[in-house]
Structures are given as structure tokens and as C-alpha cells.
Scaffold this active site. Sequence first.
Site, short mmCIF file in Angstrom:
data_model
loop_
_atom_site.label_atom_id
_atom_site.label_comp_id
_atom_site.label_asym_id
_atom_site.label_seq_id
_atom_site.Cartn_x
_atom_site.Cartn_y
_atom_site.Cartn_z
N ASP A 68 2.54 -5.09 -3.45
CA ASP A 68 3.07 -3.73 -3.60
C ASP A 68 2.54 -3.13 -4.90
OD1 ASP A 68 5.81 -2.18 -2.30
OD2 ASP A 68 5.07 -1.52 -4.25
N ILE A 69 2.16 -1.86 -4.82
CA ILE A 69 1.56 -1.18 -5.99
C ILE A 69 2.59 -0.96 -7.09
CG2 ILE A 69 1.97 1.25 -5.32
CD1 ILE A 69 -0.99 1.78 -5.95
N ASN A 85 13.01 -1.12 5.28
CA ASN A 85 13.70 0.15 5.11
C ASN A 85 13.43 1.03 6.33
OD1 ASN A 85 14.82 -0.29 2.51
ND2 ASN A 85 12.79 -0.04 1.62
N GLN A 91 13.18 5.06 3.11
CA GLN A 91 11.83 4.69 3.59
C GLN A 91 10.86 5.77 3.12
OE1 GLN A 91 11.47 4.27 7.87
NE2 GLN A 91 9.38 3.48 7.74
N HIS A 132 6.99 -1.74 7.80
CA HIS A 132 6.50 -2.83 6.94
C HIS A 132 7.70 -3.62 6.43
CE1 HIS A 132 7.26 0.78 4.56
NE2 HIS A 132 7.64 -0.02 3.57
N HIS A 161 9.15 -5.82 3.20
CA HIS A 161 9.03 -6.17 1.78
C HIS A 161 9.38 -7.64 1.63
CE1 HIS A 161 9.06 -1.93 0.21
NE2 HIS A 161 9.61 -1.73 1.38
P1 5GP Z 1 9.37 1.90 1.62
O1 5GP Z 1 10.04 2.64 0.51
O2 5GP Z 1 8.75 2.85 2.64
O3 5GP Z 1 10.21 0.83 2.25
O4 5GP Z 1 8.20 1.10 0.94
C1 5GP Z 1 6.94 1.61 0.66
C2 5GP Z 1 6.32 0.72 -0.38
O5 5GP Z 1 4.92 0.93 -0.37
C3 5GP Z 1 6.81 0.99 -1.80
O6 5GP Z 1 7.37 -0.20 -2.35
C4 5GP Z 1 5.55 1.43 -2.54
O7 5GP Z 1 5.49 0.94 -3.87
C5 5GP Z 1 4.43 0.85 -1.68
N1 5GP Z 1 3.20 1.62 -1.69
C6 5GP Z 1 3.08 2.97 -1.51
N2 5GP Z 1 1.79 3.34 -1.57
C7 5GP Z 1 1.08 2.19 -1.79
C8 5GP Z 1 -0.33 1.93 -1.94
O8 5GP Z 1 -1.18 2.80 -1.90
N3 5GP Z 1 -0.68 0.62 -2.15
C9 5GP Z 1 0.24 -0.38 -2.20
N4 5GP Z 1 -0.22 -1.61 -2.40
N5 5GP Z 1 1.57 -0.16 -2.05
C10 5GP Z 1 1.97 1.11 -1.85
#
Ligand code: 5GP
Length: 117
Positions: A30-31, A86, A93, A99, A101
Site C-alpha cells: 500500500d502506498i 472496505n 472505500q 481489494h 487489505h
Molecule cells: P480503500 O480505502 O478503497 O479500502 O483502500 C484503497 C487503498 O489503496 C488505500 O489504502 C490507499 O493507500 C491505496 N492506494 C491508493 N492509490 C494507490 C496507488 O497508486 N498505489 C498503491 N500501492 N496503493 C494505492
Amino acid sequence: MNDCVFCKIIKGEIPSEKLYEDDLMVVIKDICPKAEKHYLAIPKKHFKLLSEMTAQDAVDLGNCMKKAGELAETLGLQNGFRLIINQGEDADQTVFHLHMHLLGGQKLQETDYKNKD
Ligand code: 5GP
Ligand code: ZN
């Protein structure tokens, strides 16, 4: 999906730290990590919600979960990890490509996720 960040990562159009890839999924770092170790296990097929899944998607997602478990030691998650999906607005989300985590590398508290800082 043309405008999906994870589809672009899967296609190699956006760089990422990929730790695993097969026909079905990728595992990336994760970034913006919310724990000492924070990975994303991303099925290659684009869909947003569990409720949109076909029967085959469910089988494929099950295999992704199985693989995440098998990779735990390689990823440094041998002491355990938290698996989070999420879904939608209330869960915050932010990327609309389903995806999982994988959080670990430390003793996790109930409130750790999304509250690291
Ligand atoms: P969500 O909030 O949708 O469950 O999780 C999305 C996740 O994707 C977040 O933890 C965010 O840090 C990660 N993320 C978003 N854009 C990028 C990206 O360009 N590269 C990587 N490696 N992770 C990303
Ligand atoms: Zn996508």
C-alpha cells in the site's frame, strides 16, 4: 476500467511494489501504510462490491484469500494479520476495484486501521 488506479497498476501503467502476481491477482505494498506492514491483495478482474460478484468471482476471490494466507510468511505476517475489505461509502472505500487489505507486522489494536497517525 480505464480510469481505475488498480487496473492501471495491474497493467503496469502505474508503478507499484509488486510482491506477488499470478493469473488471478496481484499483491502490492500500500502506498500509504496504516500498519508496519500493509499490503493490498487485488483480484485482476475489476468489480467494486461483493454484491456484484458472480459465482465464478466468488470462487476466484476465495482462491485469492487462500493465496494471501499462503503468502503470509513471505510477507512477514507470520505472527498474524488483519484482512479487511472496505465496501462503499460508510466503510470509506476509496478505490472502487475490490481489494483486500493485509495489515500486520505489529500487534494490532482494534482502532489501528485508518487511524495510524
Ligand atoms: P480503500 O480505502 O478503497 O479500502 O483502500 C484503497 C487503498 O489503496 C488505500 O489504502 C490507499 O493507500 C491505496 N492506494 C491508493 N492509490 C494507490 C496507488 O497508486 N498505489 C498503491 N500501492 N496503493 C494505492
Ligand atoms: Zn479496476
